[in-house]
Motif scaffolding. Sequence first.
Motif, PDB file in Angstrom:
ATOM      1  N   MET A   1       0.834  -1.174   0.000  1.00 11.13           N
ATOM      2  CA  MET A   1       0.000   0.000   0.000  1.00 11.13           C
ATOM      3  C   MET A   1       0.882   1.241   0.000  1.00 11.13           C
ATOM      4  O   MET A   1       1.998   1.221   0.495  1.00 11.13           O
ATOM      5  CB  MET A   1      -0.901   0.019   1.226  1.00 11.13           C
ATOM      6  N   ASP A   2       0.335   2.286  -0.511  1.00 11.84           N
ATOM      7  CA  ASP A   2       1.027   3.568  -0.532  1.00 11.84           C
ATOM      8  C   ASP A   2       1.186   4.077   0.904  1.00 11.84           C
ATOM      9  O   ASP A   2       0.189   4.165   1.642  1.00 11.84           O
ATOM     10  CB  ASP A   2       0.218   4.563  -1.361  1.00 11.84           C
ATOM     11  N   PRO A   3       2.410   4.394   1.329  1.00 12.47           N
ATOM     12  CA  PRO A   3       2.639   4.864   2.692  1.00 12.47           C
ATOM     13  C   PRO A   3       1.816   6.106   3.062  1.00 12.47           C
ATOM     14  O   PRO A   3       1.346   6.226   4.187  1.00 12.47           O
ATOM     15  CB  PRO A   3       4.137   5.164   2.731  1.00 12.47           C
ATOM     16  N   LEU A   4       1.631   7.000   2.116  1.00 16.92           N
ATOM     17  CA  LEU A   4       0.847   8.202   2.399  1.00 16.92           C
ATOM     18  C   LEU A   4      -0.617   7.837   2.669  1.00 16.92           C
ATOM     19  O   LEU A   4      -1.252   8.397   3.566  1.00 16.92           O
ATOM     20  CB  LEU A   4       0.953   9.196   1.235  1.00 16.92           C
ATOM     21  N   PHE A   5      -1.141   6.880   1.910  1.00 22.72           N
ATOM     22  CA  PHE A   5      -2.508   6.405   2.135  1.00 22.72           C
ATOM     23  C   PHE A   5      -2.640   5.843   3.550  1.00 22.72           C
ATOM     24  O   PHE A   5      -3.585   6.154   4.274  1.00 22.72           O
ATOM     25  CB  PHE A   5      -2.889   5.360   1.091  1.00 22.72           C
ATOM     26  N   VAL A   6      -1.687   4.996   3.941  1.00 19.86           N
ATOM     27  CA  VAL A   6      -1.715   4.391   5.275  1.00 19.86           C
ATOM     28  C   VAL A   6      -1.622   5.477   6.337  1.00 19.86           C
ATOM     29  O   VAL A   6      -2.351   5.444   7.340  1.00 19.86           O
ATOM     30  CB  VAL A   6      -0.576   3.358   5.442  1.00 19.86           C
ATOM     31  N   GLN A   7      -0.757   6.445   6.126  1.00 22.99           N
ATOM     32  CA  GLN A   7      -0.590   7.550   7.074  1.00 22.99           C
ATOM     33  C   GLN A   7      -1.911   8.280   7.289  1.00 22.99           C
ATOM     34  O   GLN A   7      -2.319   8.517   8.424  1.00 22.99           O
ATOM     35  CB  GLN A   7       0.474   8.520   6.566  1.00 22.99           C
ATOM     36  N   HIS A   8      -2.592   8.592   6.206  1.00 26.08           N
ATOM     37  CA  HIS A   8      -3.867   9.303   6.314  1.00 26.08           C
ATOM     38  C   HIS A   8      -4.940   8.435   6.968  1.00 26.08           C
ATOM     39  O   HIS A   8      -5.718   8.920   7.788  1.00 26.08           O
ATOM     40  CB  HIS A   8      -4.333   9.781   4.936  1.00 26.08           C
ATOM     41  N   GLN A   9      -4.993   7.156   6.607  1.00 30.48           N
ATOM     42  CA  GLN A   9      -5.991   6.261   7.177  1.00 30.48           C
ATOM     43  C   GLN A   9      -5.783   6.077   8.683  1.00 30.48           C
ATOM     44  O   GLN A   9      -6.740   5.949   9.437  1.00 30.48           O
ATOM     45  CB  GLN A   9      -5.961   4.899   6.477  1.00 30.48           C
ATOM     46  N   ALA A  10      -4.521   6.067   9.107  1.00 30.33           N
ATOM     47  CA  ALA A  10      -4.209   5.889  10.524  1.00 30.33           C
ATOM     48  C   ALA A  10      -4.355   7.190  11.306  1.00 30.33           C
ATOM     49  O   ALA A  10      -4.342   7.189  12.536  1.00 30.33           O
ATOM     50  CB  ALA A  10      -2.794   5.344  10.682  1.00 30.33           C
ATOM     51  N   GLY A  11      -4.463   8.297  10.581  1.00 30.24           N
ATOM     52  CA  GLY A  11      -4.619   9.581  11.253  1.00 30.24           C
ATOM     53  C   GLY A  11      -3.320  10.148  11.788  1.00 30.24           C
ATOM     54  O   GLY A  11      -3.336  10.975  12.696  1.00 30.24           O
ATOM     55  N   HIS A  12      -2.221   9.715  11.233  1.00 30.23           N
ATOM     56  CA  HIS A  12      -0.922  10.210  11.689  1.00 30.23           C
ATOM     57  C   HIS A  12      -0.569  11.510  10.977  1.00 30.23           C
ATOM     58  O   HIS A  12      -0.714  11.618   9.763  1.00 30.23           O
ATOM     59  CB  HIS A  12       0.182   9.177  11.424  1.00 30.23           C
TER      60      HIS A  12
END
Length: 50
Positions: free
Chosen positions: A1-12
């Motif tokens: 997965m795209d790290p930026l996508f994960v970052q946004h989904q996790a709320g970081h």
Amino acid sequence: MDPLFVQHQAGHEHASTTALYTSVSSDYRVKTLRRALDSTVRDALAGMGD
């Protein structure tokens, strides 16, 4: 997965926070690879006796 996508989904707010959860240490990678290789070699050697 795209790290930026994960970052946004996790709320970081910061990517470094997400990296704590998405990075795998080199020690873990080496141990995992070693287990897989050992298993493969053991299976190959066992099959040679057939």
